[in-house]
Design a protein around this motif. Structure first.
Motif, short mmCIF file in Angstrom:
data_model
loop_
_atom_site.label_atom_id
_atom_site.label_comp_id
_atom_site.label_asym_id
_atom_site.label_seq_id
_atom_site.Cartn_x
_atom_site.Cartn_y
_atom_site.Cartn_z
N MET B 1 0.84 -1.20 0.00
CA MET B 1 0.00 0.00 0.00
C MET B 1 0.88 1.24 0.00
SD MET B 1 -3.17 -0.88 2.48
CE MET B 1 -2.29 -1.12 4.01
N ARG B 2 0.33 2.29 -0.60
CA ARG B 2 1.07 3.56 -0.64
C ARG B 2 0.25 4.63 0.06
NH1 ARG B 2 0.82 4.51 -6.79
NH2 ARG B 2 2.21 6.26 -6.40
N LEU B 3 0.89 5.33 0.97
CA LEU B 3 0.23 6.45 1.64
C LEU B 3 0.90 7.73 1.13
CD1 LEU B 3 -1.86 7.24 3.88
CD2 LEU B 3 0.08 7.36 5.44
N ILE B 4 0.06 8.70 0.74
CA ILE B 4 0.59 9.88 0.07
C ILE B 4 0.18 11.16 0.81
CG2 ILE B 4 0.49 11.19 -2.10
CD1 ILE B 4 -0.18 8.21 -3.25
N GLY B 5 1.15 12.05 0.99
CA GLY B 5 0.88 13.33 1.64
C GLY B 5 2.15 13.90 2.25
N LEU B 6 1.98 14.92 3.08
CA LEU B 6 3.11 15.53 3.80
C LEU B 6 2.88 15.36 5.29
CD1 LEU B 6 3.68 19.03 2.11
CD2 LEU B 6 5.06 16.95 1.85
N LEU B 7 3.94 15.04 6.02
CA LEU B 7 3.78 14.86 7.46
C LEU B 7 3.44 16.17 8.16
CD1 LEU B 7 6.67 12.34 8.20
CD2 LEU B 7 4.22 11.87 8.03
N TYR B 8 3.65 17.28 7.47
CA TYR B 8 3.26 18.57 8.01
C TYR B 8 1.77 18.65 8.28
CZ TYR B 8 6.10 22.64 8.84
OH TYR B 8 6.89 23.57 9.42
N SER B 9 0.99 17.90 7.47
CA SER B 9 -0.45 17.87 7.69
C SER B 9 -0.77 16.93 8.85
CB SER B 9 -1.16 17.39 6.41
OG SER B 9 -2.35 16.71 6.76
N PRO B 10 -1.46 17.44 9.89
CA PRO B 10 -1.75 16.58 11.05
C PRO B 10 -2.54 15.33 10.66
CG PRO B 10 -2.36 18.88 11.50
CD PRO B 10 -1.96 18.81 10.07
N LEU B 22 -0.48 -0.24 13.55
CA LEU B 22 -1.27 -1.42 13.15
C LEU B 22 -0.42 -2.50 12.48
CD1 LEU B 22 -4.47 0.30 11.69
CD2 LEU B 22 -4.48 -1.40 13.53
N SER B 23 0.86 -2.19 12.22
CA SER B 23 1.77 -3.12 11.52
C SER B 23 1.27 -3.49 10.13
CB SER B 23 1.97 -4.43 12.31
OG SER B 23 2.35 -4.16 13.60
N VAL B 24 0.65 -2.54 9.47
CA VAL B 24 0.23 -2.75 8.08
C VAL B 24 1.40 -2.31 7.20
CG1 VAL B 24 -1.34 -1.92 6.30
CG2 VAL B 24 -2.19 -2.35 8.60
N PRO B 25 1.88 -3.16 6.27
CA PRO B 25 3.00 -2.73 5.44
C PRO B 25 2.59 -1.66 4.44
CG PRO B 25 2.32 -4.99 4.90
CD PRO B 25 1.38 -4.50 5.94
N PHE B 26 3.31 -0.56 4.42
CA PHE B 26 3.01 0.50 3.45
C PHE B 26 4.24 1.34 3.21
CE2 PHE B 26 2.76 4.49 5.98
CZ PHE B 26 2.86 3.97 7.25
N THR B 27 4.25 2.02 2.05
CA THR B 27 5.32 2.97 1.79
C THR B 27 4.72 4.36 1.91
OG1 THR B 27 4.81 2.86 -0.56
CG2 THR B 27 6.62 1.49 0.23
N ALA B 74 -5.49 -5.40 8.99
CA ALA B 74 -4.35 -5.50 9.92
C ALA B 74 -4.30 -6.88 10.56
CB ALA B 74 -4.47 -4.43 11.00
N PRO B 75 -3.09 -7.32 10.97
CA PRO B 75 -2.97 -8.61 11.65
C PRO B 75 -3.85 -8.65 12.91
CG PRO B 75 -0.81 -7.49 11.45
CD PRO B 75 -1.80 -6.64 10.75
N ASP B 76 -3.90 -7.56 13.65
CA ASP B 76 -4.76 -7.51 14.84
C ASP B 76 -5.60 -6.23 14.79
OD1 ASP B 76 -5.96 -7.33 17.26
OD2 ASP B 76 -4.12 -7.30 18.46
N PRO B 77 -6.89 -6.35 14.40
CA PRO B 77 -7.73 -5.16 14.22
C PRO B 77 -8.00 -4.41 15.52
CG PRO B 77 -9.04 -7.16 13.96
CD PRO B 77 -7.61 -7.60 14.10
#
Lengths: 214, 229
Positions: B1-10, B22-27, B74-77
């Motif tokens: 999965m890909r998460l897109i944005g800037l960490l500046y945004s809360p 959640l230990s979900v693999p993502f970039t 997630a492995p554990d919801p």
């Protein structure tokens, strides 16, 4: 939120206090002044529609009857709920520039950007709901169906100067009109008088008066 | 999965940290809604941050929706959502307050930072400034009572939401509203920022609001229709 609580079988009252006109009254209940606010029987207060809906789904008297049982449809429902949130947000931005402030305080680059963004959001959502209307319009209406229908109606009522033609958005119009005709939507119809109330409150804020006196 | 944005945004940072917990693999892909508008629009025509692209290419937006989806895969919801009913309710209540704090902070950002001074509307600006102070003091009082409970066990979502917005206001916005003393919130921010998931998605002040080191004033110029540098 009212419609979802009703669908899930909760017994509750609605108290129509405007965050504009009734600012002080609202703040005396909850200082965050963030509608919707839910006051539980023991006085605990929840704010934010997603938190209230999460609470309602977890504690619904008849269980969470709104989550589709098919996993693919469950993801579709989440995806469409996200699009509904985008419609609310973009509508808010346009209202912020064009309705919530005097004309001379409107910032033209923002007006153009937000109106274009709202148009793009509606175009995308129109395509996204095509082919999904049958299940979206089956009762009980899912969270996505309720959110989209309310979002489309709200956008049409509050941005009257910005047309949203039925020829361009046939699916969104059908979704909103069919949902608005259901009993549960009619129980919580956004009335013309509540629009006037809202606009009078907004006008008072724009004129810079203390909202309560407006 | 890909998460897109800037960490500046809360909202983006809240989502990234929640997915990590959640230990979900993502970039995580750094992309600005302003500077990278075209590139962003090619992935999500609505240009909303955060955007999640799932492994099968489904595009999801809205922080709450993305976190719901991540919990479903997630492995554990149950991570992020306490099992104890009292703590669960506390978490829902404080997460709602944290979201209110994010929303009012965005309003202040739009009114004060992102528009020329002559386009600011003083009655609205004053209302937003008053409201933001009320909301943060409310959060501060809640944390005085409940901080230990939130941080005792597995990290609940509300701790992420409040930690993220707490970091933003004590940094970026401190000059633009008089918050007064928020000692419980400041202490809370210090504690959560030490958590590994927070550190993996740390706010780096040198990245600036555009993610490329350019200044706040450049950001403001770009956003308000100017050309920037």
């Amino acid at each position: 939120v009212a419609i979802v609580l009703d669908e899930l079988g909760f017994d509750f009252e609605t108290d129509p206090i405007s965050q504009f006109r009734g600012y002080d009254t609202f703040a005396s209940i909850h200082p965050a002044v963030k509608p919707p606010t839910l006051v539980l029987d023991d006085g605990i207060m929840l704010t934010d529609s997603s938190m209230i809906i999460e609470y309602a789904r977890a504690y619904a008297p008849r269980g969470d009857i709104l989550t589709p049982s098919d996993p693919a449809r469950r993801v579709a429902d989440m995806r469409l709920t996200g699009l509904a949130m985008a419609i609310y947000e973009d509508t808010w931005f346009v209202m912020y520039e064009t309705v919530l402030r005097p004309e001379e305080k409107s910032h033209k680059p923002w007006v153009e950007r937000t109106e274009a963004q709202l148009g793009a959001t509606l175009d995308y959502t129109e395509q996204a709901v095509a082919g999904e209307l049958d299940w979206l319009l089956a009762e009980p209406l899912t969270v996505a169906a309720v959110s989209l229908a309310v979002g489309v109606s709200h956008r049409r009522r509050n941005l009257r100067n910005l047309p949203m033609p039925a020829e361009r958005y046939p699916n969104l119009h059908r979704l909103a009109e069919t949902a608005e005709a259901t009993d549960v939507f009619r129980r919580y119809a956004a009335s013309w008088s509540s629009d006037i109330e809202t606009q009078a409150g907004i006008a008072a804020v724009i004129r810079g008066r203390k909202p309560e006196a407006g | 999965m890909r998460l897109i944005g800037l960490l500046y945004s809360p909202m983006v940072r809240r989502t990234a940290i929640a997915l990590d917990v959640l230990s979900v693999p993502f970039t995580f892909e750094i992309m600005s809604m302003f500077r990278n508008f075209e590139q962003f629009a090619a992935i999500n025509p609505l240009v909303k941050a955060p955007t999640l692209v799932t492994d099968d290419g489904t595009v999801l937006m809205d922080s709450g929706v993305i976190i719901d989806y991540a919990r479903a895969v997630a492995p554990d919801p149950d991570v992020l959502k306490p099992r104890d009913p009292d703590l669960r309710l506390l978490d829902l209540r404080l997460d709602g307050l944290g979201l209110a704090a994010i929303e009012i902070t965005l309003h202040l950002t739009y009114e004060v930072l992102l528009r020329p001074a002559d386009k600011q509307h003083p009655p609205w600006r004053d209302r937003v400034r008053g409201q933001i102070v009320d909301v943060f003091h409310m959060l501060d009082r809640e944390l005085e009572m409940h901080a230990d409970r939130l941080l005792d066990g597995p990290l609940p979502l509300s701790a992420i939401t409040i930690g993220v917005i707490g970091s933003t206001v004590t940094g970026l916005l401190a000059r633009h509203a008089t918050f007064g003393e928020l000692s419980a919130l400041s202490a809370f921010v210090e504690r959560v920022e030490a958590i590994p998931s927070f550190r993996r998605f740390a706010l780096n002040p040198s990245e600036g609001p555009l993610g490329d080191g350019r200044s706040l004033s450049t950001f403001i110029r770009l956003v308000s229709g100017g050309e920037g540098e």
